[in-house]
Design a protein around this motif. Structure first.
Motif, PDB file in Angstrom:
ATOM      1  N   SER A 118      21.768  30.756 -67.519  1.00 33.20           N
ATOM      2  CA  SER A 118      20.481  30.657 -66.815  1.00 33.20           C
ATOM      3  C   SER A 118      19.306  31.182 -67.635  1.00 33.20           C
ATOM      4  N   GLY A 119      19.572  31.723 -68.826  1.00 34.00           N
ATOM      5  CA  GLY A 119      18.483  32.337 -69.591  1.00 34.00           C
ATOM      6  C   GLY A 119      17.991  33.614 -68.938  1.00 34.00           C
ATOM      7  N   PHE A 120      18.913  34.405 -68.388  1.00 38.62           N
ATOM      8  CA  PHE A 120      18.598  35.673 -67.719  1.00 38.62           C
ATOM      9  C   PHE A 120      17.648  35.442 -66.544  1.00 38.62           C
ATOM     10  N   GLY A 121      17.989  34.438 -65.729  1.00 38.18           N
ATOM     11  CA  GLY A 121      17.197  34.178 -64.544  1.00 38.18           C
ATOM     12  C   GLY A 121      17.242  35.312 -63.543  1.00 38.18           C
ATOM     13  N   LEU A 166      14.106  33.727 -78.123  1.00 39.83           N
ATOM     14  CA  LEU A 166      13.592  34.987 -78.655  1.00 39.83           C
ATOM     15  C   LEU A 166      12.934  35.836 -77.573  1.00 39.83           C
ATOM     16  N   GLN A 167      12.280  35.187 -76.615  1.00 45.61           N
ATOM     17  CA  GLN A 167      11.712  35.926 -75.485  1.00 45.61           C
ATOM     18  C   GLN A 167      12.809  36.585 -74.666  1.00 45.61           C
ATOM     19  N   ARG A 168      13.908  35.861 -74.450  1.00 45.19           N
ATOM     20  CA  ARG A 168      15.028  36.431 -73.679  1.00 45.19           C
ATOM     21  C   ARG A 168      15.706  37.550 -74.458  1.00 45.19           C
ATOM     22  N   VAL A 169      15.838  37.384 -75.758  1.00 46.91           N
ATOM     23  CA  VAL A 169      16.400  38.451 -76.580  1.00 46.91           C
ATOM     24  C   VAL A 169      15.522  39.690 -76.507  1.00 46.91           C
ATOM     25  N   ASP A 170      14.223  39.508 -76.586  1.00 44.24           N
ATOM     26  CA  ASP A 170      13.303  40.655 -76.494  1.00 44.24           C
ATOM     27  C   ASP A 170      13.490  41.392 -75.178  1.00 44.24           C
ATOM     28  N   ARG A 171      13.658  40.635 -74.105  1.00 47.51           N
ATOM     29  CA  ARG A 171      13.870  41.289 -72.808  1.00 47.51           C
ATOM     30  C   ARG A 171      15.161  42.101 -72.815  1.00 47.51           C
ATOM     31  N   ALA A 172      16.223  41.525 -73.370  1.00 44.68           N
ATOM     32  CA  ALA A 172      17.491  42.242 -73.429  1.00 44.68           C
ATOM     33  C   ALA A 172      17.361  43.532 -74.229  1.00 44.68           C
ATOM     34  N   VAL A 182      23.926  40.856 -78.981  1.00 43.22           N
ATOM     35  CA  VAL A 182      23.189  39.695 -78.474  1.00 43.22           C
ATOM     36  C   VAL A 182      23.587  38.431 -79.238  1.00 43.22           C
ATOM     37  N   ILE A 183      23.845  37.367 -78.485  1.00 42.96           N
ATOM     38  CA  ILE A 183      24.217  36.052 -79.009  1.00 42.96           C
ATOM     39  C   ILE A 183      23.232  35.041 -78.449  1.00 42.96           C
ATOM     40  N   VAL A 184      22.925  33.989 -79.204  1.00 45.39           N
ATOM     41  CA  VAL A 184      22.019  32.953 -78.705  1.00 45.39           C
ATOM     42  C   VAL A 184      22.718  31.602 -78.692  1.00 45.39           C
ATOM     43  N   LEU A 198      21.522  16.337 -79.618  1.00 45.53           N
ATOM     44  CA  LEU A 198      21.859  16.033 -81.004  1.00 45.53           C
ATOM     45  C   LEU A 198      20.856  16.658 -81.971  1.00 45.53           C
ATOM     46  N   LEU A 199      19.581  16.596 -81.618  1.00 45.37           N
ATOM     47  CA  LEU A 199      18.558  17.211 -82.462  1.00 45.37           C
ATOM     48  C   LEU A 199      18.769  18.719 -82.564  1.00 45.37           C
ATOM     49  N   LEU A 200      19.091  19.353 -81.452  1.00 44.25           N
ATOM     50  CA  LEU A 200      19.321  20.800 -81.472  1.00 44.25           C
ATOM     51  C   LEU A 200      20.558  21.159 -82.302  1.00 44.25           C
ATOM     52  N   LEU A 201      21.596  20.367 -82.181  1.00 45.35           N
ATOM     53  CA  LEU A 201      22.780  20.615 -83.004  1.00 45.35           C
ATOM     54  C   LEU A 201      22.429  20.492 -84.488  1.00 45.35           C
ATOM     55  N   ASN A 202      21.666  19.481 -84.816  1.00 42.14           N
ATOM     56  CA  ASN A 202      21.253  19.274 -86.199  1.00 42.14           C
ATOM     57  C   ASN A 202      20.297  20.365 -86.685  1.00 42.14           C
ATOM     58  N   SER A 203      19.668  21.064 -85.734  1.00 41.82           N
ATOM     59  CA  SER A 203      18.692  22.116 -86.067  1.00 41.82           C
ATOM     60  C   SER A 203      19.275  23.508 -85.865  1.00 41.82           C
ATOM     61  N   THR A 204      20.579  23.619 -85.940  1.00 37.52           N
ATOM     62  CA  THR A 204      21.246  24.908 -85.726  1.00 37.52           C
ATOM     63  C   THR A 204      20.659  26.015 -86.598  1.00 37.52           C
ATOM     64  N   LYS A 205      20.267  25.659 -87.810  1.00 38.33           N
ATOM     65  CA  LYS A 205      19.744  26.681 -88.726  1.00 38.33           C
ATOM     66  C   LYS A 205      18.491  27.362 -88.178  1.00 38.33           C
ATOM     67  N   SER A 206      17.720  26.669 -87.335  1.00 40.00           N
ATOM     68  CA  SER A 206      16.523  27.296 -86.773  1.00 40.00           C
ATOM     69  C   SER A 206      16.885  28.501 -85.919  1.00 40.00           C
ATOM     70  N   LEU A 207      18.046  28.463 -85.269  1.00 41.76           N
ATOM     71  CA  LEU A 207      18.514  29.621 -84.503  1.00 41.76           C
ATOM     72  C   LEU A 207      19.227  30.624 -85.395  1.00 41.76           C
ATOM     73  N   VAL A 208      19.971  30.134 -86.380  1.00 43.26           N
ATOM     74  CA  VAL A 208      20.620  31.044 -87.329  1.00 43.26           C
ATOM     75  C   VAL A 208      19.583  31.939 -87.995  1.00 43.26           C
ATOM     76  N   ASP A 209      18.422  31.382 -88.274  1.00 42.55           N
ATOM     77  CA  ASP A 209      17.367  32.135 -88.961  1.00 42.55           C
ATOM     78  C   ASP A 209      16.762  33.247 -88.100  1.00 42.55           C
ATOM     79  N   THR A 210      17.061  33.267 -86.801  1.00 34.65           N
ATOM     80  CA  THR A 210      16.594  34.378 -85.963  1.00 34.65           C
ATOM     81  C   THR A 210      17.342  35.669 -86.299  1.00 34.65           C
ATOM     82  N   GLY A 211      18.496  35.551 -86.939  1.00 35.57           N
ATOM     83  CA  GLY A 211      19.284  36.719 -87.286  1.00 35.57           C
ATOM     84  C   GLY A 211      20.337  37.078 -86.260  1.00 35.57           C
ATOM     85  N   TYR A 212      20.354  36.363 -85.125  1.00 37.15           N
ATOM     86  CA  TYR A 212      21.347  36.624 -84.089  1.00 37.15           C
ATOM     87  C   TYR A 212      22.483  35.610 -84.194  1.00 37.15           C
ATOM     88  N   PRO A 213      23.714  36.020 -83.895  1.00 33.31           N
ATOM     89  CA  PRO A 213      24.829  35.077 -83.969  1.00 33.31           C
ATOM     90  C   PRO A 213      24.593  33.893 -83.040  1.00 33.31           C
TER      91      PRO A 213
END
Length: 287
Positions: A118-121, A166-172, A182-184, A198-213
């Motif tokens: 839920s994205g910490f709903g 990143l907003q949800r990570v900041d809250r955590a 913390v995992i994303v 498919l675009l998000l899967l192909n853009s996995t590195k954009s989340l990897v670059d946040t530094g979180y698993p």
């Protein structure tokens, strides 16, 4: 070496971490309630760990639309399941829930990680996790769990998902969750079309670059079936391919139905690129 800290457990992230899916639901999109029976549930837990699962992800409510599952029913489904697994197997336990009350109960029962689509709903979710010293998965979703979202529109999908997480990570972190806990997760199919997933899967590195698993939860999902015209029973190899592709882009945690097939594929990739392939059964150490 990077590590994941989950309520006293330390899991090294130098190799792929495989999370086996194990639902105690009557209407799961994939297993259709096969493991709702408690004995079958425990047999499957044994099987997944023997196949190399580092984490078991136990769920009591499916993500998609369906009959209402009350708080008391969800608790009845997952708390005894966690207690039984914790007493039976030396494995990290995740619970797929978006309710803070359920998270509190399962962490008391022996779980280590809250997997929240839920994205910490629930505003208390990360507070509960912090109090227990547990891990959390921050997942992107556009609306709410179990609410249909057939025509999602984004200004910039990849940037929107990254900013949301990143907003949800900041809250955590503000609520006291350890950054190493913390995992994303981009949330494939959760308020996304097939093309968007498919675009998000192909853009996995954009989340990897946040530094979180980064957790990849693509196993048997609709976007894989629609892309290749595959029925739910025909998506095993495509799911393994999606996990393998994401691993090459830097993802490290993989939530899957076919644990053994995924372990073999990901460990082969790790060996081919020169990583140390260690005994995964000794990867989770009590500290």
């Amino acid at each position: 070496m990077r590590e994941l800290r989950l309520k006293g457990r330390s899991i090294g992230l130098a190799r792929p971490i495989v999370m086996g899916i194990l639902n105690r639901t009557t209407d799961s999109f994939y297993d259709k309630g096969t493991y709702f029976d408690f004995d079958r549930f425990l047999e499957k837990a044994d099987e997944l760990v023997a196949a190399g699962a580092d984490i078991l992800d136990i769920g009591g409510v499916k993500a998609g639309p369906g009959d209402e599952v009350t708080l008391s029913v969800e608790l009845d489904r997952v708390v005894p399941a966690v207690e039984a697994v914790a007493s039976r197997l030396d494995v990290a336990i995740s619970v797929d829930t978006w309710r803070s009350e359920v998270l509190d109960a399962v962490l008391d029962a022996g779980a280590h990680l809250g997997n929240d689509i839920s994205g910490f709903g629930d505003p208390d979710y990360t507070k509960v996790a912090a109090r227990h010293g547990a891990g959390v998965v921050a997942t992107h979703i556009r609306l709410k769990p179990r609410v249909p979202d057939p025509n999602p529109v984004y200004d910039d999908l990849v940037a929107n998902v990254r900013d949301f997480l990143l907003q949800r990570v900041d809250r955590a972190l503000r609520d006291g969750v350890d950054p190493r806990s913390v995992i994303v997760d981009a949330g494939f199919d959760l308020g996304k079309t097939t093309a968007q997933s498919l675009l998000l899967l192909n853009s996995t590195k954009s989340l990897v670059d946040t530094g979180y698993p980064v957790l990849i939860s693509a196993s048997n999902k609709g976007f894989i079936g629609e892309t290749l015209g595959l029925d739910i029973t025909e998506r095993r190899l495509a799911s393994i391919a999606a996990a393998s592709f994401a691993m090459m882009l830097g993802a490290v945690i993989f939530r899957v139905h076919d644990v053994l097939g995924t372990v073999k594929a990901l460990d082969t990739i790790a060996a081919l690129r020169g990583d140390d392939v260690v005994d995964r059964f000794a990867s989770a150490q009590e500290t």
